[in-house]
Design a protein around this motif. Structure first.
Motif, PDB file in Angstrom:
ATOM      1  N   LEU A 152       7.747  -2.739 -14.907  1.00 48.53           N
ATOM      2  CA  LEU A 152       6.467  -3.306 -15.311  1.00 48.53           C
ATOM      3  C   LEU A 152       5.307  -2.409 -14.877  1.00 48.53           C
ATOM      4  O   LEU A 152       5.454  -1.620 -13.946  1.00 48.53           O
ATOM      5  CB  LEU A 152       6.289  -4.711 -14.736  1.00 48.53           C
ATOM      6  N   PRO A 153       4.157  -2.533 -15.590  1.00 45.45           N
ATOM      7  CA  PRO A 153       2.980  -1.767 -15.171  1.00 45.45           C
ATOM      8  C   PRO A 153       2.384  -2.368 -13.906  1.00 45.45           C
ATOM      9  O   PRO A 153       2.515  -3.565 -13.653  1.00 45.45           O
ATOM     10  CB  PRO A 153       2.022  -1.914 -16.361  1.00 45.45           C
ATOM     11  N   VAL A 154       1.670  -1.556 -13.143  1.00 47.17           N
ATOM     12  CA  VAL A 154       1.197  -1.968 -11.821  1.00 47.17           C
ATOM     13  C   VAL A 154       0.250  -3.166 -11.888  1.00 47.17           C
ATOM     14  O   VAL A 154       0.282  -4.031 -11.014  1.00 47.17           O
ATOM     15  CB  VAL A 154       0.550  -0.771 -11.084  1.00 47.17           C
TER      16      VAL A 154
ATOM     17  N   LEU B 294      -4.272   1.792  -7.176  1.00 50.43           N
ATOM     18  CA  LEU B 294      -3.077   1.400  -7.941  1.00 50.43           C
ATOM     19  C   LEU B 294      -1.810   1.696  -7.141  1.00 50.43           C
ATOM     20  O   LEU B 294      -0.878   0.888  -7.117  1.00 50.43           O
ATOM     21  CB  LEU B 294      -3.034   2.146  -9.280  1.00 50.43           C
ATOM     22  N   LEU B 295      -1.779   2.852  -6.516  1.00 51.86           N
ATOM     23  CA  LEU B 295      -0.619   3.254  -5.718  1.00 51.86           C
ATOM     24  C   LEU B 295      -0.441   2.304  -4.530  1.00 51.86           C
ATOM     25  O   LEU B 295       0.678   1.907  -4.194  1.00 51.86           O
ATOM     26  CB  LEU B 295      -0.796   4.696  -5.238  1.00 51.86           C
ATOM     27  N   TYR B 296      -1.558   1.929  -3.922  1.00 51.37           N
ATOM     28  CA  TYR B 296      -1.519   0.990  -2.794  1.00 51.37           C
ATOM     29  C   TYR B 296      -0.959  -0.362  -3.244  1.00 51.37           C
ATOM     30  O   TYR B 296      -0.109  -0.959  -2.577  1.00 51.37           O
ATOM     31  CB  TYR B 296      -2.930   0.814  -2.226  1.00 51.37           C
ATOM     32  N   ILE B 297      -1.427  -0.849  -4.395  1.00 50.71           N
ATOM     33  CA  ILE B 297      -0.932  -2.134  -4.932  1.00 50.71           C
ATOM     34  C   ILE B 297       0.568  -2.063  -5.172  1.00 50.71           C
ATOM     35  O   ILE B 297       1.317  -2.970  -4.797  1.00 50.71           O
ATOM     36  CB  ILE B 297      -1.680  -2.505  -6.235  1.00 50.71           C
ATOM     37  N   ALA B 298       1.021  -0.955  -5.795  1.00 46.58           N
ATOM     38  CA  ALA B 298       2.455  -0.794  -6.094  1.00 46.58           C
ATOM     39  C   ALA B 298       3.292  -0.828  -4.815  1.00 46.58           C
ATOM     40  O   ALA B 298       4.310  -1.530  -4.737  1.00 46.58           O
ATOM     41  CB  ALA B 298       2.684   0.510  -6.853  1.00 46.58           C
ATOM     42  N   CYS B 299       2.869  -0.092  -3.792  1.00 47.15           N
ATOM     43  CA  CYS B 299       3.645  -0.002  -2.543  1.00 47.15           C
ATOM     44  C   CYS B 299       3.695  -1.334  -1.799  1.00 47.15           C
ATOM     45  O   CYS B 299       4.712  -1.673  -1.189  1.00 47.15           O
ATOM     46  CB  CYS B 299       3.062   1.071  -1.627  1.00 47.15           C
ATOM     47  N   THR B 300       2.602  -2.085  -1.858  1.00 49.49           N
ATOM     48  CA  THR B 300       2.539  -3.339  -1.087  1.00 49.49           C
ATOM     49  C   THR B 300       3.252  -4.504  -1.769  1.00 49.49           C
ATOM     50  O   THR B 300       3.231  -5.623  -1.260  1.00 49.49           O
ATOM     51  CB  THR B 300       1.069  -3.737  -0.815  1.00 49.49           C
ATOM     52  N   ARG B 301       3.921  -4.261  -2.882  1.00 44.30           N
ATOM     53  CA  ARG B 301       4.724  -5.319  -3.523  1.00 44.30           C
ATOM     54  C   ARG B 301       6.099  -5.456  -2.853  1.00 44.30           C
ATOM     55  O   ARG B 301       6.803  -6.421  -3.087  1.00 44.30           O
ATOM     56  CB  ARG B 301       4.954  -5.032  -5.014  1.00 44.30           C
ATOM     57  N   ALA B 302       6.485  -4.477  -2.038  1.00 45.75           N
ATOM     58  CA  ALA B 302       7.864  -4.412  -1.514  1.00 45.75           C
ATOM     59  C   ALA B 302       8.020  -5.194  -0.216  1.00 45.75           C
ATOM     60  O   ALA B 302       7.197  -5.062   0.694  1.00 45.75           O
ATOM     61  CB  ALA B 302       8.244  -2.953  -1.287  1.00 45.75           C
TER      62      ALA B 302
END
Length: 744
Positions: A688-690, A719-727
Motif C-alpha cells: 500500500l502507499p504510505v 513520509l519515511l518516518y510515517i512508513a517506519c513507525t507503522r512497524a
C-alpha cells in the motif's frame, strides 16, 4: 503464577463468577426466547387486528397503540440481547484486575474486580465485577498502592489502596496473576505489545496508562486537543473516550447517534470499527470531509478525495509543480482564504443578488424595497439563504392575503370570454395557480442561489477577487492559483480537494446547515492534516458538540506543521474550557524501531519509548529491481516463519505500489490496498502507499525503495518516518541506487 493461599482464593472467586455468568446466561437466554415469541405474537395480533389503510382514521388510533407497545417490547428484547452478548464475552475473561480499597473513615476492605463490563449478583445486589469505566476503576489506572482519591457521583472519595493485582484469564481459566507495589501495567503491557497484530484495532482497557486515562475520563473540557507521538495510542484513547462518554450516557444524555468520528479515509474507519463493539457499545457514524461534501451537495458535484490529493502531490512530475500544489492547498485552507469567502458573501449580499420588481393584483413591490428589506435583515445574524427565504415567505403571505380578491378579478375576466360558461370556477383556479407558480419561480431567481456558480464568479474576475482581498496577505503566485482554479472548476464532477472544502465552507456560511444538530461529541483524528478552514467548517457544522481532536505534527504529508497548529484550533473553537495534552511515550514499535525512526526527525529526545527490545531494523541494498524483489520475497517468508501474520510493504505512492504488486503477485500471496477499493481486510501480506498506512500498524514493515530519488525533500522525510513507525516488531528498508540521505 503464585501457588499459595492467594492463588486458591482467586481460583475460587473466578469459579464463582463463571458459575454466576452461566446461570445468568441460562436464565437470560430463556427470557430472550420467551420475549421473541411474545414479540412475534404481538406483531401477528397487530397485523390481524388493525387497519392496513391510512384512510381508516378511526382504526389508526388502535394501530398507534399497538405500535407503541411493540416498540417498548422490541427495546426490552434488544437490551436483553445486548446484555447476553456482554455476559458471553465475560465468560472468556470476566475481569483483568483487582484493587483492594479501604474508604477513609471505614475499616472494611473492598475487593474491587475490574473488567470490560459490570456484573451484579441480583440476589444480594452485590457488584461482583466493575466496568472499567466506573469511577472507582480509575484508582487502578491512576494510582500505586497507598493513599488515593477518586471522583464519584456523590463527590470526592478518599481512601487507601492496599493491593493492585493483574490477571491473565483466557477461556474462563486463570493463566496467571501479578501483584506489585509499583505500577504493574508495564508488565502486562509488555505481554500485550508482544502479540501479533489483528486486522482491526484492539481495545486497550487492560493497559490504559495514567495520562491516557486522564484524557478518557475528562468530563470538564469542551475541547480536548491531544498531540501524540507515533504509537502513543492517541486514536485508541479517543475511541475509548467515546466508550466512556457513552457509559456516562444517562448523565450526558448521549447515545451512539449523537457521536461522530471525522476519519482521514474509509480504510482507517474500517480499521477502528471493532473497538466500540468490543467495549459493548454501538458503532458510531464515521465521516470523512468527502462524505460531508456529498451530503451537503446531494451528489450534484463531486470532489477528489484526500488520498487522490496526496497522490497528485507526491507523484507531481516536477518539484516546481509539487510545490505549487502544496501552496494551492495551503492558501485554500488558510484563515486568509476563509476571510475572502466571508467578504465575498457580504459582497454578494450587497451587489449580486438579482432582485426584481414583483407585480401582483395590480400592486408592485419594487426591487429597491426588497434590497432594502434584505439589508435591514442583516441584524438577524443569520445566513444569506435564510434571510432571503424570510423575504420570500413574507411576499407569499402578502399574495395569499390578496388571493380571494385576485381570484374574483380573474373570474370576471374569464366570464367575459366565450365558451367557458360551465367551467368558470375550474378555469379561474387554473389561471390563478399558473400565475402563482410563475410568480414563485420569479421569486426563486433571487431567493435561491447556486453556491458552485457563486464560487466560480469569485475567480472569474481577477480584479474583483483582489478587490475583495484588499488588505489581506496573498501568496506571491496568487494569479497562478486563480488561473488554476478557473480551469479546475470547468469539471464540477472532479473538483480539487481544496476547492471541495472551500465549497463546503461557503455553503455553510451562505445557507446555514442543520443536518447535524443532534451531534454532541465529535472526534477528529489525524488533526495535523487539516487546515484552519477544516476546523472552521467543523465549528459551524457541529454547533452543539464538544470536541476531542488528536494528531501528530510529525506525521503530516502535505504541509509543514508546528505546535502552534493546536493553538489555532483552540482559537477557532473558542470554547470556555479547552485543554491541550501531550502524549510523548510510544508503545507501538519495539525500542529499536522507535529509536531508529526518531533519528529521522532529528530530535531523539522528544519521544520516550516503552522498553520492549527486539531486532534492529535492517537496510538492504540491491543492484537491480529483480534482485530487490527476490530479497523482499525472502524477507516476507522469513517474517512468516517467525510467526508474524500482518506484513506490509509500504511504497511512496499508489503507482509504485501497483507496479510492485503486479511483479510480486504471481510469486507470493499478496493484497494491494488502494484508495479506490477500501473493502480489503487488513491481514496477511499487504502492499500500500504510505498515506493509506497512516494510523495503521503491522507486525512487520518493509519500506520499498528507500533511496535518494524517492526520499529527498523534507516532506519525503515525513513520509519515511510515517512508513517506519507503522512497524511493531520488524522493520526492513530496501533500495536500489543511492541510499536516502536521511538514513545515512
Amino acid at each position: 503464577m503464585e501457588y499459595n493461599g492467594k492463588h486458591s482464593e482467586e481460583i475460587e472467586y473466578l469459579n464463582e463468577i463463571i458459575d454466576l455468568l452461566k446461570s445468568l446466561l441460562e436464565y437470560e437466554t430463556k427470557q430472550l426466547e420467551n420475549q421473541k415469541a411474545d414479540l412475534i405474537e404481538s406483531r401477528r395480533e397487530m397485523w390481524e387486528n388493525t387497519t392496513h389503510s391510512s384512510a381508516d382514521f378511526e382504526k389508526l388510533t388502535d394501530f398507534n397503540q399497538y405500535l407503541s407497545a411493540l416498540q417498548a417490547q422490541t427495546f426490552t428484547y434488544t437490551e436483553l440481547a445486548k446484555r447476553i452478548s456482554k455476559h458471553e464475552k465475560m465468560l472468556d475473561s470476566p475481569y483483568f484486575a483487582r484493587i483492594d480499597f479501604t474508604e477513609e473513615g471505614y475499616d472494611d476492605i473492598e475487593k474491587i474486580y475490574i473488567g470490560l463490563f459490570n456484573l451484579m449478583d441480583d440476589e444480594n445486589h452485590e457488584i461482583k465485577v466493575y466496568d472499567w469505566r466506573a469511577p472507582i476503576s480509575s484508582l487502578y489506572y491512576r494510582n500505586e498502592v497507598g493513599p488515593v482519591e477518586y471522583k464519584a457521583p456523590a463527590g470526592l472519595i478518599k481512601g487507601f489502596v492496599s493491593l493492585k493485582r493483574q490477571f491473565k484469564i483466557a477461556k474462563g481459566k486463570m493463566e496467571y496473576f501479578i501483584d506489585s507495589n509499583i505500577n504493574i501495567l508495564d508488565e502486562m503491557l509488555m505481554v500485550a505489545l508482544s502479540k501479533n497484530m489483528t486486522s482491526k484495532m484492539k481495545t486497550i482497557v487492560e493497559t490504559i496508562q495514567k495520562q491516557q486515562d486522564l484524557i478518557i475520563r475528562d468530563l470538564y473540557n469542551d475541547l480536548l486537543v491531544v498531540q501524540g507521538v507515533a504509537g502513543s495510542g492517541k486514536s485508541s484513547v479517543a475511541l475509548h473516550r467515546i466508550a466512556y462518554l457513552m457509559y456516562q450516557g444517562l448523565n450526558l444524555n448521549l447515545r451512539a447517534n449523537n457521536v461522530i468520528v471525522i476519519s482521514p479515509n474509509p480504510l482507517f474507519s474500517k480499521y477502528i470499527s471493532n473497538v466500540l463493539p468490543e467495549l459493548g457499545e454501538e458503532n458510531i457514524n464515521e465521516y470523512t470531509f468527502e462524505n460531508i461534501f456529498l451530503k451537503l451537495f446531494e451528489n450534484k458535484l463531486s470532489m477528489k478525495t484526500k488520498s487522490e490529493n496526496y497522490e497528485n502531490i507526491i507523484t507531481a512530475e516536477t518539484e516546481e509543480l509539487r510545490d505549487f500544489l502544496r501552496k494551492y492547498d495551503e492558501f485554500k485552507g488558510s484563515f486568509v482564504f476563509s476571510k475572502i469567502l466571508d467578504r465575498f458573501i457580504e459582497y454578494y449580499e450587497h451587489k449580486l443578488i438579482p432582485f426584481e420588481d414583483i407585480y401582483y393584483n395590480g400592486k408592485v413591490i419594487e426591487k429597491r424595497e426588497l434590497a432594502k428589506a434584505f439589508l435591514l435583515s442583516g441584524k438577524l445574524n443569520m445566513p444569506t439563504g435564510k434571510k432571503l427565504k424570510i423575504i420570500e415567505r413574507r411576499i407569499l403571505e402578502k399574495i395569499r392575503d390578496n388571493r380571494i380578491e385576485r381570484r374574483k378579478k380573474i373570474e370576471k375576466a374569464v366570464n367575459k370570454l366565450n365558451n367557458h360558461e360551465f367551467e368558470t370556477m375550474s378555469f379561474t383556479r387554473l389561471l390563478s395557480a399558473k400565475e402563482t407558480l410563475a410568480l414563485t419561480e420569479r421569486l426563486k431567481k433571487f431567493t435561491e442561489f447556486d453556491i458552485f456558480e457563486i464560487y466560480k464568479k469569485l475567480f472569474s474576475d481577477i480584479s474583483l477577487f483582489k478587490n475583495i482581498a484588499k488588505g489581506l496577505e496573498l501568496p506571491k503566485n496568487i494569479d497562478e492559483i486563480i488561473s488554476y482554479t478557473n480551469t479546475a472548476l470547468n469539471d464540477p464532477y472532479n473538483l480539487p480537494y481544496a476547492d471541495g472544502i472551500a465549497l463546503i465552507y461557503l455553503k455553510i456560511k451562505a445557507e446555514g446547515c442543520d443536518l447535524f444538530s443532534d451531534i454532541k461529541q465529535v472526534v477528529v483524528d489525524e488533526a495535523q492534516d487539516y487546515y484552519p478552514i477544516h476546523y472552521q467548517i467543523l465549528k459551524y457544522l457541529y454547533k452543539y458538540a464538544r470536541f476531542t481532536i488528536v494528531g501528530d505534527i510529525n506525521q503530516s504529508i502535505e504541509k509543514s506543521n508546528e505546535l502552534s497548529l493546536y493553538d489555532d484550533i483552540i482559537s477557532i473553537f473558542n470554547f470556555e474550557k479547552s485543554n491541550k495534552i501531550f502524549l510523548n511515550k510510544s508503545y507501538r514499535s519495539s525500542y529499536e524501531i522507535g529509536k531508529f525512526s526518531t533519528k529521522l526527525l532529528g530530535d531523539e529526545n522528544y519521544t520516550e519509548f516503552f522498553k520492549r527490545n527486539e531486532e534492529e531494523p535492517v537496510v538492504f541494498k540491491s543492484n537491480s529491481s529483480s534482485s530487490l524483489q527476490n530479497e523482499i520475497i525472502k524477507t516476507i517468508e522469513k517474517y512468516k516463519t517467525e510467526g508474524f501474520s500482518s506484513i506490509a510493504i509500504i511504497c511512496k505512492n499508489r503507482k509504485e505500489a501497483s507496479d510492485l504488486y503486479f511483479k510480486l503477485s504471481n510469486k507470493i500471496n499478496i493484497k494491494l490496498i488502494d484508495y479506490l477499493d477500501y473493502d480489503s481486510v487488513l491481514e496477511g501480506t499487504l502492499i500500500l502507499p504510505v498515506y493509506l498506512a497512516k494510523g495503521l500498524e503491522f507486525d512487520a514493515v518493509i519500506v520499498y525503495q528507500a533511496n535518494d530519488k524517492s526520499y529527498n525533500s523534507e516532506f519525503d522525510k515525513k513520509l519515511l518516518y510515517i512508513a517506519c513507525t507503522r512497524a511493531l516488531h520488524r522493520l526492513s528498508l530496501f533500495y536500489t541506487g543511492k541510499l536516502t540521505k536521511f538514513l545515512k
